[in-house]
Every structure is written in structure tokens, then in C-alpha cells.
Enzyme design. Structure first.
Site, PDB file in Angstrom:
ATOM      1  CG  ASN A 165     -18.602 -16.873  60.110  1.00 31.22           C
ATOM      2  OD1 ASN A 165     -17.797 -16.989  61.006  1.00 31.22           O
ATOM      3  ND2 ASN A 165     -19.466 -15.889  60.079  1.00 31.22           N
ATOM      4  CG  MET A 194     -15.023 -14.682  57.615  1.00 25.14           C
ATOM      5  SD  MET A 194     -14.989 -14.655  59.409  1.00 25.14           S
ATOM      6  CE  MET A 194     -13.334 -15.289  59.658  1.00 25.14           C
ATOM      7  CB  CYS A 195     -20.342 -17.606  55.768  1.00 24.12           C
ATOM      8  SG  CYS A 195     -19.361 -18.564  54.590  1.00 24.12           S
ATOM      9  CD  GLU A 196     -23.462 -11.088  56.854  1.00 23.74           C
ATOM     10  OE1 GLU A 196     -24.503 -10.972  57.523  1.00 23.74           O
ATOM     11  OE2 GLU A 196     -22.875 -10.140  56.334  1.00 23.74           O
TER      12      GLU A 196
END
Length: 266
Positions: free
Chosen positions: A108, A1-3
Site C-alpha cells: 500500500n 490507502m489499502c490495508e
């Protein structure tokens, strides 16, 4: 996942976003190497910097590190691509104008089936890229458009209600952690996210509320917030705690609203 990372401050505050440690999650110590972006508000406008390259090796990140900026609202995103090509148009945050204000959004999670879901078919806004995140943002802008039609900033309670309904629908599609800012308030919604043990569960985000005394600073991994004149109140939200102090996990489905460095109750 993105941050994700965001800041709301009571007054424009000097921010040194070196991303030294934060960017390591964007290509060195973490898997998030498919682009990054940051938006900060300045005198009613927004400055947006995005790249498709890893934050950890970015010359732009080093430039921001060497040139601190002052802002009361900041949103940043480091990308791990799941949908859409590795391209600048698919990097976040995304920005749109509505009601004479710049609106900024970063997400995200994985929103499976959003393309076919009629609840998220925006009419007044269209995605430029191919991500599910941008489609979600366009749908949120459509939902908020009636509130902003007068050209004035709508009451905070009405904005919160729209964001809450949008967040509840988004959670039905998958993990839906997002940051949204309209130039007046920061909205942070936490759901579930991929944890270090491989599970998908809460917390999706963490928060920290702090006061920075005059002449003092708040130092986190890759972040320094300095108060040169008066005392500063600051609210931070991030995917993972940036320091060992005082970070509070969001409950699943929780929405935080911050204005001028203070958490809005309600």
C-alpha cells in the site's frame, strides 16, 4: 490507502478469517471498497482468492469465514484504487513462481514515477495489470532471481539484503508499505501511511508476536487463530492494530522478517 495483514506461524494453524471487522474497512467503516485478496500457503503450494468487489459484501469472504483453513503463512490485502482500473487483475496479493517456489506480494502507498524509473524496469517478469504495486513486485522478483537460480532456498541474510535495498529505493518514490513472502519467510516493510488525522507519517504498519497455548486461541477483529494440539507461536503484521493489546508500531523504514512464527534477528 489499502490495508494489509499477514501471519507467520510456527506450525500450520487453523485460521478463521471472517473479516467481519477487517472487511468493514473494505467497504463499510472504511473507504477500501475496490477489491480484496488473500493468499495462504498449503503443502508447498499457495491458494489465492481475489475479487474486484468490496470485501464487506463478498460471498467469498463469507465462504472463507464458514470454512476455516490451516496455514503457517498468510497475506491479505484490501484495496483502495489509486492507479489501475477496478478489476481482478489489479487486486492483490500478486503471485509469481521463482526458483520452484511461490512468491506473494502486497503493497500500500503511492509510488509516483515508478513507470519511468529504470531501477524498477523488470526484465524477467511483467505486470499483468496496471498498478504501481505490481510493477514494484516484478522488479523485486528480478532482483531476487540470481539468489533463487540454484532452485534451493537462499540464505535468509542474503534475501534480507535484497529486500532491504529494494525497500530503500521504493521509499524514494512515496509511501512503501509492503508484505512479501517466499514460502519460507515473511518480510514486512513499513514506511509511512495516511493516518486518521489526514497526515502521512509513520507508523505504516503494526506487529504483534504471541504464543497460543494448546487448546487456546488468539481472537482479533475479524480473525481467530486456534491451536488445537500444541503451543503455537504467531507473528502478525497489519496496517492498523486489530485488538487493544500489545501491538508494536514499526519504525519508519523498518523491515521485519518472520519464520515459523518467530521474528528473525539481524
Amino acid at each position: 490507502m489499502c490495508e494489509l495483514f499477514a501471519m507467520s506461524a510456527r506450525h500450520p494453524t487453523t485460521v478463521s478469517l471472517s473479516l467481519e471487522e477487517f472487511s468493514r474497512h473494505g467497504g463499510l467503516s472504511g473507504p477500501h471498497k475496490d477489491g480484496w485478496g488473500i493468499g495462504w500457503y498449503e503443502e508447498g503450494d499457495i491458494r489465492l482468492v481475489k475479487e474486484r468487489d468490496p470485501a464487506a459484501s463478498s460471498a467469498c469472504v463469507r465462504f472463507i469465514q464458514a470454512n476455516p483453513f490451516s496455514s503457517s503463512l498468510v497475506i491479505s490485502h484490501i484495496r483502495k484504487a489509486t492507479l489501475g482500473s477496478i478489476a481482478s487483475r489489479n487486486c492483490q496479493p500478486f503471485v509469481r513462481e521463482l526458483g520452484g517456489a511461490w512468491h506473494c506480494f502486497a503493497h500500500n502507498g503511492d509510488l509516483k514515477g515508478i513507470a519511468a524509473d529504470r531501477r524498477f524496469r523488470a526484465e524477467g517478469f511483467r505486470p499483468v495489470g496496471e498498478t504501481d504495486s505490481e510493477q514494484a513486485f516484478c522488479a523485486l522478483m528480478d532482483a531476487l532471481r540470481p539468489l533463487w537460480s540454484s532452485g534451493r532456498v537462499p540464505p535468509i541474510g542474503e534475501r534480507r539484503q535484497v529486500v532491504a535495498r529494494f525497500a530503500a529505493a521504493l521509499r524514494e518514490l512515496g509511501p512503501a508499505n509492503f508484505l512479501y513472502c517466499d514460502g519460507d519467510a515473511l518480510f514486512a516493510h513499513a514506511d509511512r501511511r495516511h493516518q486518521s488525522d489526514g497526515s502521512i507519517k509513520a507508523p505504516g504498519m503494526w506487529r504483534l508476536a504471541r504464543r497460543c497455548p494448546a487448546g487456546g486461541e488468539l481472537a482479533a477483529e475479524g480473525l481467530r487463530i486456534a491451536s488445537e494440539s500444541g503451543e503455537r507461536e504467531v507473528v502478525l503484521a497489519a496496517s492498523v492494530p486489530l485488538t487493544a493489546e500489545g501491538w508494536v508500531p514499526f519504525a519508519e523504514g523498518e523491515i521485519l522478517v518472520a519464520r515459523q512464527g518467530r521474528i528473525e534477528q539481524g
